[in-house]
Design an enzyme around this catalytic site. Structure first.
Site, mmCIF file in Angstrom:
data_model
loop_
_atom_site.group_PDB
_atom_site.id
_atom_site.type_symbol
_atom_site.label_atom_id
_atom_site.label_comp_id
_atom_site.label_asym_id
_atom_site.label_seq_id
_atom_site.Cartn_x
_atom_site.Cartn_y
_atom_site.Cartn_z
ATOM 1 N N GLN A 167 -21.744 17.151 18.762
ATOM 2 C CA GLN A 167 -21.997 16.982 17.326
ATOM 3 C C GLN A 167 -22.230 15.520 16.966
ATOM 4 O OE1 GLN A 167 -19.153 17.240 13.913
ATOM 5 N NE2 GLN A 167 -20.273 19.095 13.410
ATOM 6 N N GLY A 208 -11.445 27.151 12.611
ATOM 7 C CA GLY A 208 -10.917 25.792 12.679
ATOM 8 C C GLY A 208 -9.404 25.755 12.742
ATOM 9 N N CYS A 229 -19.438 16.770 6.641
ATOM 10 C CA CYS A 229 -18.203 15.965 6.612
ATOM 11 C C CYS A 229 -17.986 15.407 5.204
ATOM 12 C CB CYS A 229 -18.274 14.828 7.636
ATOM 13 S SG CYS A 229 -16.770 13.837 7.619
ATOM 14 N N GLY A 248 -14.570 29.048 7.417
ATOM 15 C CA GLY A 248 -13.682 28.804 6.285
ATOM 16 C C GLY A 248 -12.725 29.948 6.080
ATOM 17 N N ASP A 249 -11.441 29.677 6.398
ATOM 18 C CA ASP A 249 -10.364 30.634 6.136
ATOM 19 C C ASP A 249 -10.369 31.873 7.027
ATOM 20 O OD1 ASP A 249 -9.522 28.872 4.233
ATOM 21 O OD2 ASP A 249 -10.175 30.062 2.518
ATOM 22 N N LYS A 280 -24.457 22.019 10.811
ATOM 23 C CA LYS A 280 -23.250 22.523 10.142
ATOM 24 C C LYS A 280 -23.157 21.837 8.780
ATOM 25 C CE LYS A 280 -18.239 23.064 10.972
ATOM 26 N NZ LYS A 280 -17.531 22.042 10.192
HETATM 27 C C1 LIG Z 1 -8.500 17.708 11.109
HETATM 28 C C2 LIG Z 1 -9.896 18.226 10.923
HETATM 29 C C3 LIG Z 1 -10.947 17.576 11.529
HETATM 30 C C4 LIG Z 1 -12.252 18.046 11.357
HETATM 31 N N1 LIG Z 1 -13.274 17.421 12.019
HETATM 32 C C5 LIG Z 1 -14.542 17.920 11.915
HETATM 33 C C6 LIG Z 1 -15.614 17.364 12.679
HETATM 34 O O1 LIG Z 1 -15.440 16.429 13.469
HETATM 35 N N2 LIG Z 1 -16.845 17.913 12.501
HETATM 36 C C7 LIG Z 1 -17.081 18.965 11.644
HETATM 37 O O2 LIG Z 1 -18.213 19.435 11.537
HETATM 38 N N3 LIG Z 1 -16.079 19.521 10.944
HETATM 39 C C8 LIG Z 1 -14.831 19.034 11.072
HETATM 40 N N4 LIG Z 1 -13.810 19.647 10.409
HETATM 41 C C9 LIG Z 1 -14.088 20.840 9.600
HETATM 42 C C10 LIG Z 1 -13.890 22.115 10.454
HETATM 43 O O3 LIG Z 1 -14.836 22.171 11.491
HETATM 44 C C11 LIG Z 1 -14.021 23.384 9.585
HETATM 45 O O4 LIG Z 1 -15.295 23.372 8.995
HETATM 46 C C12 LIG Z 1 -12.973 23.459 8.475
HETATM 47 O O5 LIG Z 1 -11.692 23.163 8.975
HETATM 48 C C13 LIG Z 1 -12.963 24.844 7.797
HETATM 49 O O6 LIG Z 1 -12.655 25.851 8.719
HETATM 50 P P1 LIG Z 1 -11.181 26.547 8.737
HETATM 51 O O7 LIG Z 1 -10.896 27.057 7.366
HETATM 52 O O8 LIG Z 1 -11.312 27.621 9.786
HETATM 53 O O9 LIG Z 1 -10.212 25.454 9.130
HETATM 54 C C14 LIG Z 1 -12.503 19.182 10.547
HETATM 55 C C15 LIG Z 1 -11.428 19.823 9.933
HETATM 56 C C16 LIG Z 1 -10.145 19.370 10.112
HETATM 57 C C17 LIG Z 1 -9.016 20.106 9.441
#
Ligand SMILES: Cc1cc2nc3c(=O)[nH]c(=O)nc-3n(C[C@H](O)[C@H](O)[C@H](O)COP(=O)(O)O)c2cc1C
Length: 343
Positions: A79, A240, A113, A217-218, A155
């Protein structure tokens, strides 16, 4: 494979199943990604790396800890983030010329991001407010990637804020610019990681394009995994935070989707073994001192939900040596036995 669980074709790459581990800075290093794959994650993505930073990292040592991929697994995506199309072209050329990084068949572009220091440079989710710029970046990346046999994915989020939800239009633009798949994290930039993800945006994005769509997401367990697949019609799920300290979540979801799981809800001994492997892998990657700093954070994720989690977390942040680590794990085993709590 059951109907909800199926391979996904991204460009010329056939990903073995439709479950992906989300990139998470500080969590999804090479070792953790490998653990999640062992439990069934089909697609894994490195944490974000600056395209420009990569160009100027001549010996590739500053970024290596983030970029290190498994050369034997072609479904690890790298990425990149940035705001200048030229940086992406040159970064992809560098990746293609690198003996290990060149094995990755996929390049993911971060346009979601929300972090201030990233969006202030015009990168990450700021690109959702500059779709023309985003398109130039995607076209440049696609041209560079295709010339070396790689595909590009993007993304992004629902939009910048609730007044400017533009994910479906943004998805159409990504497809027209040559992206081979997209991931939609159904939160706005202003939501950061709080509030609920609005899955109706995922459905809208799914309807807007023909390329594969990963919903994000979630998704936290088997029920939400099945619900997102069925409610939104997405091709794949990207998971995530729920996978932090819980690599076996992929196995649990595979089982609930009718597939053959690797290992569901491992017992405390198996979990301790997984953590020890994680630790040894980090030592190989980073050396013992840095590995310990990383491991403290991972431990607090592994201990989530344990009956004595707060005490274990206190101990985890203080571990200095391998023996300290083994002592905390032993304490975990004892307190699990005492309270028969879940972990
Ligand atoms: C600690 C942390 C670091 C993250 N780092 C990145 C990243 O490097 N690149 C990215 O595209 N998303 C990053 N995300 C976002 C996650 O990929 C994901 O989109 C987000 O957590 C929502 O998914 P979830 O609800 O399953 O956690 C990060 C999220 C968290 C919590």
């Amino acid at each position: 494979m059951a109907a909800d669980l199926h391979p996904v074709r991204i460009g010329s790459v056939q990903i073995p199943n439709n479950l992906a581990l989300a990139p998470m800075a500080g969590t999804t290093d090479r070792v953790y990604r490998a653990l999640c794959r062992r439990f069934g994650a089909g697609l894994t993505v490195t944490e974000l790396v600056s395209a420009r930073g990569l160009i100027f990292d001549r010996k590739m040592n500053r970024n290596w800890r983030y970029l290190a991929i498994d050369p034997d697994y072609p479904f690890e995506s790298i990425q990149l983030f940035g705001s200048d199309p030229v940086d992406f072209t040159r970064a992809i050329e560098r990746i293609a010329a690198h003996p290990i990084l060149s094995s990755s068949r996929l390049i993911d572009l971060n346009m979601g991001c929300p972090v201030k220091k990233v969006v202030m440079t015009g990168a990450g989710c700021a690109l959702m407010r500059q779709p023309d710029r985003a398109e130039q970046i995607i076209r440049a990346a696609v041209e560079a990637a295709h010339s070396v046999g790689k595909s590009v994915t993007v993304k992004f989020r629902s939009g910048w804020d609730e007044m400017s939800i533009n994910a479906p239009d943004f998805a159409r633009m990504c497809e027209a610019a040559g992206a081979s798949a997209i991931t939609i994290h159904a939160r706005t930039r202003n939501q950061m990681y709080g509030g609920r993800a609005d899955w109706s945006v995922i459905s809208d994005v799914r309807r807007a394009v023909k390329i594969p769509v990963y919903g994000n997401g979630d998704v936290v367990d088997q029920t939400s995994a099945l619900r997102m697949l069925r409610e939104t019609g997405v091709d794949g799920l990207m998971i995530g935070r729920a996978a932090q300290g819980r690599p076996w979540l992929f196995s649990e979801i595979i089982q609930s989707l009718g597939g053959v799981p690797m290992m569901v809800a491992p017992d405390i001994d198996a979990r301790m073994q997984i953590i020890k492997e994680h630790w040894h892998g980090l030592c190989d990657l980073l050396g013992e001192q840095k590995a310990m700093l990383e491991m403290r954070r991972h431990l607090s994720h592994y201990f989530q939900g344990a009956s004595c989690a707060s005490r274990l977390r206190q101990l985890a942040v203080a571990v200095q040596t391998e023996q300290d680590l083994l002592n905390v794990l032993e304490e975990w085993r004892v307190c699990q036995g005492k309270y028969c709590g879940n972990s």
